[in-house]
Scaffold this motif. Structure first.
Motif: not given
Length: 365
Positions: A22-28, A66-76
């Motif tokens: 599965v391809v998971v994109p970077d967060p927008g 449940a898990g740990v945030v890896e990355a967030v997108g703009e405006g978060v």
């Protein structure tokens, strides 16, 4: 740079699931990528595989996570990498008519990630309940992430993401069970046992567990049931009478139907006390009908007839509170975890679920 991970995919109705890239994109904008640490195998995932939700195959299954945030997108602004979160499938919008009336748990315009996750060939995946978490990383809307105390084990905390929250909320939020109430719960799987645990937590003094499986009734006692009834082969009248016998002949103040069939709903309707409450949290199929129920019975019995959507929960309010109660030893969330499995064991977990051998199998990463 997009992530490539192994995820559990349902390609066609009724066919066994497969483990695929599965391809998971970077967060927008407004999105987050979460490293999934654990995800429960919920009956809703099986409903997706069986085509019981919709036909938007292929599905990326899993949602109690449940898990740990890896990355967030703009405006978060309310999340950052490293936050420990439970995922939810009702990220409230804050602007719809329900939210504006101060009832965000009814939000009619919930958020999901805008970008799709895909198979390696570019085929778009439909994530279960807008989550899709039987994989090491998933993309969600930031509002689907609720920060909680990281002392709670992921395999336990993640269960609040769906079924356990639905049952707890059916008792505490929808049914408004309070001290001294009597409660009956019909159907003692994961949702029903969570309703029993919620009723006990709220102070109910009599809790009647009803099921057709003695194993499930034994589990129900572990969660706080004071009375049990195996209803296999019993008529509606006999089940109603048993509920009333356990509650000084009046019937329970609140009856929670965690099965969602016409016959169990009728048992709940007629078994409750006058002016008592019926809570439907079990999900019916579209073909089910209530036939020959006299309208005068609705009038003469009074009370409330309610449906419970996701336990009428507000994740930002309820998840942290329930995790804290678990850590205080007041809510036995760990008892719902029957087994821990690998991501390649989901199909076998569906089979054990079908036979009633588990409350929850949990995929751990």
């Amino acid at each position: 740079m997009p992530y490539e991970v192994q995820g559990v995919v349902s390609r066609a109705k009724g066919e066994p699931v497969s483990l695929e890239t599965v391809v998971v994109p970077d967060p927008g904008p407004g999105e987050a990528v979460v490293n999934v640490q654990a995800c429960g195998v919920c009956h809703t995932d099986l409903h997706y595989r069986e085509g019981g939700i919709n036909d938007e195959f292929p599905f990326l299954l899993g949602h109690e996570a449940a898990g740990v945030v890896e990355a967030v997108g703009e405006g978060v602004t309310d999340l950052e990498p490293g936050d420990y979160v439970i995922l939810n499938w009702r990220a409230v919008c804050g602007t719809c008519r329900a939210c504006k009336r101060g009832k965000p748990w009814y939000c009619f315009s919930t958020f999901n990630a805008a970008q799709p996750m895909t198979l390696a060939d570019g085929t778009k995946l439909s994530p279960a309940l807008g989550v899709g978490a039987f994989l090491e990383k998933t993309l969600v809307h930031s509002g689907q992430c609720t920060k909680v105390n990281r002392e709670a084990e992921p395999a336990v905390a993640g269960l609040l993401g769906c079924g356990v929250m639905a049952g707890l909320g059916a008792a505490i939020n929808t049914g408004a069970v309070t001290r001294g109430d009597s409660v009956a719960v019909i159907g003692c799987g994961g949702v029903g046992d969570a309703a029993i645990a919620g009723a006990k937590l709220a102070g109910a003094t009599t809790i009647v567990a009803i099921d057709t499986d003695d194993r499930k009734l034994a589990w129900a006692k572990d969660f706080g049931a004071t009375h049990t009834l195996n209803s296999r082969g019993l008529s509606e009248e006999q089940v109603v009478e048993a509920m009333q016998d356990a509650t000084n002949s009046f019937g329970p103040d609140v009856v929670i139907d965690a099965v969602g069939r016409p016959e169990t709903w009728r048992q709940a309707f007629y078994g409750r006390d006058l002016a008592g409450t019926v809570v439907l949290v079990g999900v019916p199929t579209p073909d089910m009908r209530l036939n020959d129920l006299p309208l005068i019975d609705f009038f003469s019995r009074g009370g409330s007839l309610k449906s419970s959507w996701y336990g009428d929960c507000l994740p930002s309010r309820d998840f942290p509170m329930l995790v804290d109660l678990y850590l205080q030893g007041r809510l036995p969330l760990d008892k719902f975890v029957t087994e821990r499995i690998g991501v390649d064991g989901v199909e076998q977990a569906f089979e054990r679920m079908h036979h009633g051998d588990v409350l929850r199998s949990v995929v751990t990463f």
